[in-house]
Scaffold this motif. Structure first.
Motif, PDB file in Angstrom:
ATOM      1  N   ARG A 230       7.067   3.867  -4.398  1.00 20.88           N
ATOM      2  CA  ARG A 230       6.446   4.043  -3.012  1.00 20.88           C
ATOM      3  C   ARG A 230       7.371   4.326  -2.020  1.00 20.88           C
ATOM      4  N   GLU A 231       7.223   5.087  -0.756  1.00 15.40           N
ATOM      5  CA  GLU A 231       8.414   5.513   0.244  1.00 15.40           C
ATOM      6  C   GLU A 231       8.142   5.071   1.356  1.00 15.40           C
ATOM      7  N   VAL A 232       9.067   4.680   2.157  1.00 10.78           N
ATOM      8  CA  VAL A 232       9.041   4.405   3.467  1.00 10.78           C
ATOM      9  C   VAL A 232      10.215   5.420   4.079  1.00 10.78           C
ATOM     10  N   ARG A 233       9.876   5.996   5.274  1.00 10.41           N
ATOM     11  CA  ARG A 233      10.669   7.079   5.925  1.00 10.41           C
ATOM     12  C   ARG A 233      11.231   6.602   7.032  1.00 10.41           C
ATOM     13  N   GLU A 345      10.754   0.597  -6.047  1.00  8.22           N
ATOM     14  CA  GLU A 345      10.362   0.597  -7.580  1.00  8.22           C
ATOM     15  C   GLU A 345       9.819  -0.728  -7.701  1.00  8.22           C
ATOM     16  N   ALA A 346       8.728  -0.670  -8.271  1.00  7.03           N
ATOM     17  CA  ALA A 346       8.077  -1.935  -9.016  1.00  7.03           C
ATOM     18  C   ALA A 346       7.655  -1.106 -10.357  1.00  7.03           C
ATOM     19  N   PRO A 380       2.665  -4.104  -9.908  1.00 11.87           N
ATOM     20  CA  PRO A 380       3.641  -3.114  -9.336  1.00 11.87           C
ATOM     21  C   PRO A 380       2.937  -2.550  -8.288  1.00 11.87           C
ATOM     22  N   PRO A 381       1.535  -1.906  -8.509  1.00  9.97           N
ATOM     23  CA  PRO A 381       1.253  -1.199  -7.245  1.00  9.97           C
ATOM     24  C   PRO A 381       0.963  -2.064  -6.174  1.00  9.97           C
ATOM     25  N   ARG A 382       0.627  -3.093  -6.380  1.00  9.75           N
ATOM     26  CA  ARG A 382       0.286  -4.073  -4.993  1.00  9.75           C
ATOM     27  C   ARG A 382       1.453  -4.609  -4.385  1.00  9.75           C
ATOM     28  N   GLY A 402       0.019   6.547  -0.499  1.00 11.39           N
ATOM     29  CA  GLY A 402       0.025   6.951  -1.953  1.00 11.39           C
ATOM     30  C   GLY A 402       1.157   6.485  -2.868  1.00 11.39           C
ATOM     31  N   CYS A 403       1.017   6.568  -4.141  1.00 10.18           N
ATOM     32  CA  CYS A 403       2.432   6.271  -4.822  1.00 10.18           C
ATOM     33  C   CYS A 403       2.379   7.234  -5.815  1.00 10.18           C
TER      34      CYS A 403
END
Lengths: 892, 375
Positions: A230-233, A345-346, A380-382, A402-403
């Protein structure tokens, strides 16, 4: 695993305050009772007082001192101003700080007073994290959030009063390496509601993927079956980590680093899912999970450049490896103080793969410890969603919706278990309701196997589970609540068909695979104290074997003879073999070598007990004892020649075949049990009665004889040459049987002077070493004792003195006399004893005189003088024939 | 010279006068009383009661007296001689008694003198041996047999068959000393056994069921040596495999063992633990055999042995994991088992108040001698 109480209470609705000593003790006891052993309970923050939130109004730099010093004007509340001296430089006017007022007490009972320093009066102290015991940071003082209320008690404001539990998590309980796991156990124990932190603050669709997110794929699904990015910008990398988070991290033993890293660590502690934060700007192309390629290298965060093994599991991008998966990230993609866009990353990595990699690189981390023990594959998604949400909220960034996801859906483990199996393990009737309730509490889904109770009289339905060992046919269980619980009357299995439960283990419990695991869950949650005690049933044992009895008897015999038993180090070295003067080809130089010896100086297993017992003797001498006799029983290790170098690892899903067992046995060294004795000083003590008797070769040989006599074996003592004994004072002890077979039992005598010097022992130190395996085997082969017929006719005694060359062993003369007497008809030589040894003028140079008493008896008559003389003469004649003996005095 | 009845010789007869007889008797009695020992009394007897003694001679003179005087003189001489004889008998008895007394006094010795001139020194067995034998004997008395195995052991016995999966962190619980492989860095598949549990596997593979064995023996771990850890130590463990065994049987065996070894009526407590080869697993604590739990109660006297905990951790135990039975070819649907093991050094330390495990390793003769032949 260190966890603060406050964190646990956030998810388990337990009513206990950190200063409630009885409540805390009860909670600690409950943790231990459910299998989470509490090693320490540490109240924290209770010993801090007088620290308040203050604002720095003005900073004056003082000069002329050895280091820069600040003289600060601070305000606690309107109108209350103070001046304090501070050596830190990481703050400016307007910052809020934790100020210890005069009279304040800091952890460790450290009292703060107003004092004059650097030429000014300092009315208190601005505190660093370390001074408040909430972190290791002592580089500067702690700057508080701007909204910290002025004048507020810092301990209350920061929630510092807490209790930290240090829990010893056993390797099977990976789920307990998290607040999530421990809080769930507590909620079960207290029977209070549990909030799953993995369900908190998630987006509506955690599984939604998006092409906007950095792409990922898995090349080797045996290494990793699921990975989520997932990303945070646009976060501000300078954003400080919230104080409360820092405090929790510190209490859990984690060092605060930066916001992104702290968030991942915080969620790892809370959920048990290790997370990694990459600087998006430093990634090159899609991320791929794969095994290492030959020659690849990676510099990990600890600044070690690691050469990778083809088995290593890696996170890679187009530049190559960027992280040792689930173990430690790489330097090149590390988030830094300039990272605005972060990729979280998970993943769910192979437990075994991570374990092997971590051992291979001797690199353990919080992440690898969790993966080795098993991480919830549904996390991982959570966990990644919580991380991006948290990071965006705290760091002022934006979550990319999203992921990006790779991997497969992971099937849960289903276990078929007879409903009364926990009862059969515990010896107690829990009842169906209790069994189902407990399994559901730990997160299992429980269903009744269709038709198992009624339609399947053979109970074969139980075989449907993932692992069916231990599944039994069961009787229907009467529902028994805790009140009417009773001990099962028969403790046995049942042959009637019963109910089978189909249990789906929760994703966070990879340790639940077998019915036995489920039974344990029920039994431990119900409590071990409820298990009844059933009196021991008599079973038909045969007692000790003859060898085992003989070993005890020999040990007592040596102790009764003045020897003290010792247990010596079994490790040795080639240097010991040199000190023993062993020749190059000596079998005792062939030793088992250790891969990781305790000491590099002693990398071998002993092949003889002697070096160890010599050192123990020397230690006793060093402690002021001079008359010391020691013995040891212990195994020695002799590699078999031609043995396979490697013992195979056999399967465990069935019994090994005889051939497989033989292959294991062939690879192991011979491990005979030996006995050794060593003695020095006096064998009989000196005292006011006079001098003692020095210990010598005779005593060592007598100790060997004692062992053989006590074993009731026929043996002979022969002159021999054998290291490490004195070549002229060494006896071989040889066991013989009536069939003429012989076995060498060992050696005894005085030690070689060079050996004595090499081990720094007193002159004339003597020793013996025997192979007890040979002795007990021979004793075992001997039949029951056959006592002699107790003839009652008179004894006839004859003395003879024989002159023989000095080199003739007395044992040979004795054996010849006995043989000669035995050949003399039905006259029995009942005993033969040496009563004098003479050397001197009367027998001539190079000769010695041996004087024996011979006792004869007949079964049915009084022997005549003629018969006795005849027998004696026959004995002497045989001695003359075999040894050249001449009777002294010539009366024959 | 006088002749009988011929004439009365007043000179000779003077010896028979009353005064003279009295003087002779007094002389005799004085000499007897003065005799300080039996030799002097013998001299006195010769002088005063012998053939040449005055009273004897006087007696001989009686016949020379006129018949009228004989009776009177005879009476007086007889009385004097009787008195002397009586004194002799009495003095003889006194002197003999005194002599006997003196002999016994003279011959008295200091019975506290050390007389440790034995034909050998003071031998002793090691308490790890003797306590180990006692521990084993408690089980043997319940019908268990002693099973033994090698110390250099195949990994399969030490780990795999005991349900330690390859690379599982459970293996790391026991710091293992490995046997070197054929080349540096290669595995040998062999270890110094880290516990006596591989003997369980050997017993299950070779002995008939039902199975009740106890295995004492030496074990190795690469622990640093300190007051409570030794890299070389001894364990003993029991294994029972039979039909219908439950945790209730395990508790029964534990209680019987603790009572036999540490004292009647001591309570035991199980708490969940983890061993790969048992499921469920527990650690066993027993009530402190010294304070019997009193030190942990409010106001209790502190107890050095249990550090005022009231309980002493003693052993690990559990029900044999069905996977272990499977690896040994035993049908887990029919058989169940329990196992229970403890450290022998630890037992010595708990039972005999030994504070430092190193005392059991150094071979100092004072340590074993304190225990003698039995522990």
């Amino acid at each position: 695993m260190r966890l603060p109480l406050s964190w646990l209470l956030e998810y388990a609705a337990i009513d206990v305050a950190p200063d409630d000593a009885a409540g805390v003790a009860d909670l600690s006891r409950r943790l231990t009772a459910c299998g989470l052993e509490v090693e320490s309970v540490e109240p924290v923050g209770h010993d801090i007082s007088g620290v308040v939130v203050a604002e720095v109004l003005d900073v004056a730099e003082l000069t002329g001192f050895s280091k820069p010093i600040r003289y600060c004007q601070v305000s606690i509340a309107d109108g209350q101003q103070r001046h304090v001296i501070c050596g830190a430089r990481n703050f400016t006017a307007g910052d809020r700080v934790a100020l210890a007022l005069p009279g304040a007490v800091l952890p460790g009972g450290f009292e703060i007073g107003a004092r004059k320093t650097y030429g000014r009066v300092s009315e208190g102290m601005i505190c660093s994290a370390r001074e408040l015991a909430i972190g290791e940071d002592h580089a500067g003082i702690m700057v508080l959030p701007a909204d910290a209320p002025l004048g507020a008690d810092f301990v209350t404001y920061a929630g510092l009063r807490d209790v930290v539990f240090d829990i010893n998590v056993t390797p099977d309980k990976g789920f307990a390496l998290s607040v999530r796991g421990v809080a769930r156990e507590l909620a079960i124990s207290y029977q209070v509601p549990f909030t799953d932190p993995a369900d908190v603050g998630l987006p509506a669709d955690v599984a939604a993927t998006s092409p906007e997110v950095h792409p990922v794929s898995i090349e080797d699904t045996t290494a990793c079956d699921r990975i989520v990015l997932r990303e945070v910008r646009g976060i501000d990398p300078a954003t400080p980590t919230p104080l409360a988070m820092k405090i929790r991290l510190a209490r859990a033993g984690q060092r605060p680093v930066s916001l992104a890293v702290d968030v991942t660590n915080y969620l790892m502690l809370e959920l048990g899912q290790p997370l990694h934060a990459f600087d998006r700007a430093r990634l090159h192309g899609p991320i791929v999970v794969r095994r290492a390629q030959p020659g690849e290298k990676l510099e990990t965060l600890d600044h070690v450049v690691r050469t990778l093994d083809p088995e290593d599991i890696l996170i890679t991008d187009e530049s190559g490896p960027i992280s040792l998966a689930g173990t430690m990230g790489g330097v090149a993609t590390e988030v830094s103080d300039s990272s605005h866009d972060v990729v979280i990353e998970a993943a769910h990595f192979s437990a075994r793969g991570i374990a092997r990699m971590s051992r291979r690189h001797k690199l353990g981390s919080e992440a690898s410890a969790r993966f080795e023990r098993g991480v919830d594959p549904q996390l991982p998604p959570r966990a990644s969603a919580r991380a991006t949400t948290m990071l965006a909220a705290l760091g002022g960034g934006t979550v990319v919706p999203g992921c990006s996801l790779a991997g497969e859906e992971i099937e849960p483990v289903r276990i078929a278990m007879a409903a009364d199996y926990p009862d059969q393990v515990a010896g107690l009737v829990y009842g169906l309701e209790t069994v189902q309730k407990r399994l559901r509490e730990v997160g299992c889904a429980v269903a009744h196997m269709p038709g198992s109770a009624a339609d399947r009289p053979d109970g074969a339905g139980a075989g449907n589970g993932a692992v069916a060992v231990g599944v039994e046919v069961a009787v229907p269980i009467p529902d028994a609540g805790p009140a009417d619980r009773r001990t099962r009357p028969d403790h046995g299995r049942h042959d009637r068909p019963g109910l089978t439960l189909l249990v789906t283990a929760p994703s966070w419990r990879p340790d639940l695979t077998d019915p036995a695991d489920l039974a344990e869950e029920v039994i431990r949650l119900e409590g071990y104290q409820d298990i009844p005690v059933r009196a021991v049933r008599a079973v038909g044992g045969r007692g000790l074997t003859r060898r085992q009895r003989l070993r005890r008897t020999l040990s007592r015999a040596l102790a009764a003879d003045g020897y003290v038993e010792v247990i010596c180090s079994p490790f040795t070295s080639a240097g010991d073999f040199d000190r023993l003067q062993l020749p190059a080809g000596d079998q005792r130089r062939q030793a088992v070598r250790l891969a990781n010896p305790l000491s590099d100086d002693e990398p071998l297993m002993r092949t003889t007990l002697l070096p160890g017992i010599f050192r123990t003797l020397a230690r006793n001498l060093g402690r002021g004892f001079s008359d010391v006799s020691l013995y040891e029983f212990g195994m020695v290790f002799r590699p078999k020649s031609g043995a396979p170098p490697v013992a195979p690892i056999l399967p465990v899903d069935r019994a090994p075949t005889e051939q497989e067992v033989a292959r294991l046995g062939a690879a192991l060294p011979d491990q005979p049990l030996h006995v050794a004795a060593v003695l020095t000083g006096n064998a009989e003590p000196a005292g006011y009665w006079g001098a003692g008797r020095p210990a010598g070769w005779q005593d060592a040989i007598e100790a060997a004889r004692l062992v053989l006599r006590t074993s009731r074996l026929t043996f002979s003592v022969r002159a021999d040459r054998h290291e490490p004994w004195h070549p002229g004072r060494c006896a071989a002890i040889v066991i013989g049987n009536e069939q003429g077979q012989e076995w060498l039992a060992g050696h005894a005598g005085e030690l070689h002077p060079r050996v004595i010097a090499a081990f720094d022992l007193p002159a004339r130190t003597s020793a013996m070493e025997l192979d007890l395996s040979v002795i007990t085997t021979a004793a075992d082969a001997a039949g029951p004792v056959q006592p002699p017929a107790l003839w009652s006719y008179p004894l006839a005694v004859q003395d003879v003195a024989l002159v023989v060359p000095r080199a003739v062993p007395a044992a040979d003369v004795e054996r010849a006399l006995a043989a000669g007497a035995a050949a003399a008809g039905d006259v029995r030589l009942e005993s033969l004893s040496l009563f004098d040894v003479y050397t001197g003028g009367q027998v001539g140079e190079g000769f010695k005189s041996l004087a024996y008493t011979l006792r004869f008896r007949a079964p049915d008559r009084t022997l005549t003088a003629e018969e006795v003389r005849g027998a004696r003469d026959a004995a002497v004649a045989e001695a003359a024939r075999q040894t050249g003996a001449v009777q002294r005095g010539g009366s024959s | 010279m006088s002749a009988p009845n011929k004439a009365y010789d007043p000179v000779e007869a003077a010896t028979l006068s009353a005064g003279e007889l009295q003087r002779m008797q007094a002389d005799a009695l004085a000499a007897i009383a003065a005799a300080a020992n039996l030799d002097e009394l013998k001299t006195a007897r010769l002088a005063h009661a012998g053939d040449r003694a005055p009273l004897t001679l006087a007696n001989a003179e009686i016949g020379a007296l006129p018949p009228a005087a004989r009776a009177d003189a005879g009476k007086r001489v007889g009385a004097a001689r009787a008195a002397v004889r009586a004194a002799l008998v009495q003095r003889q008895a006194d002197l003999e008694a005194e002599r006997d007394r003196r002999v016994l006094v003279d011959e008295a010795v200091d019975v506290t003198l050390p007389w440790d001139r034995p034909m050998s020194l003071d031998g002793a067995r090691h308490p790890v041996t003797t306590v180990g034998e006692r521990l084993a004997d408690v089980f043997v008395s319940m019908g268990y047999e002693i099973a033994e195995g090698p110390e250099v052991e195949a990994e399969w016995y030490n780990f795999d068959a005991l349900n330690f999966p390859p690379d599982h962190p459970a293996r790391e619980m026991q710091d293992t000393i490995f046997v070197a492989g054929p080349e540096p860095g290669e595995r040998s598949g062999k270890v110094l056994r880290t516990h006596t549990s591989p003997v369980q596997i050997r017993a299950m593979l070779t002995r008939p069921l039902p199975l009740y064995v106890v295995s004492p023996g030496k074990c190795y771990r690469s622990d640093a040596l300190d007051a409570t850890h030794s890299p070389v130590f001894h364990q003993i463990e029991c294994l029972a495999v039979d039909e219908g065994l439950t945790m209730a049987d395990l508790r029964g065996a534990i209680n019987a063992f603790v009572e036999a070894m540490f004292g009647e009526g001591l309570q035991t407590r199980l708490r969940p633990d983890f061993f790969p080869f048992t499921e469920p697993s527990a650690d066993v604590s027993m009530q402190c055999h010294v304070c019997r739990g009193a030190s942990a109660k409010p106001g209790g006297e502190p107890c050095r042995v249990c550090r005022s905990q009231g309980w002493i951790e003693l052993a690990g135990c559990g029900m044999v994991n069905p996977r272990v039975l499977v690896a040994c070819g035993i049908d887990p649907d029919r058989y169940s088992g329990f196992a229970f093991g403890l450290g022998i050094e630890r037992s010595v330390m708990v039972r005999h108040g030994v504070a430092d495990i190193r005392d059991t390793l150094e071979g100092d003769v004072r340590f074993s001698r304190a225990f003698g032949m039995e522990a």
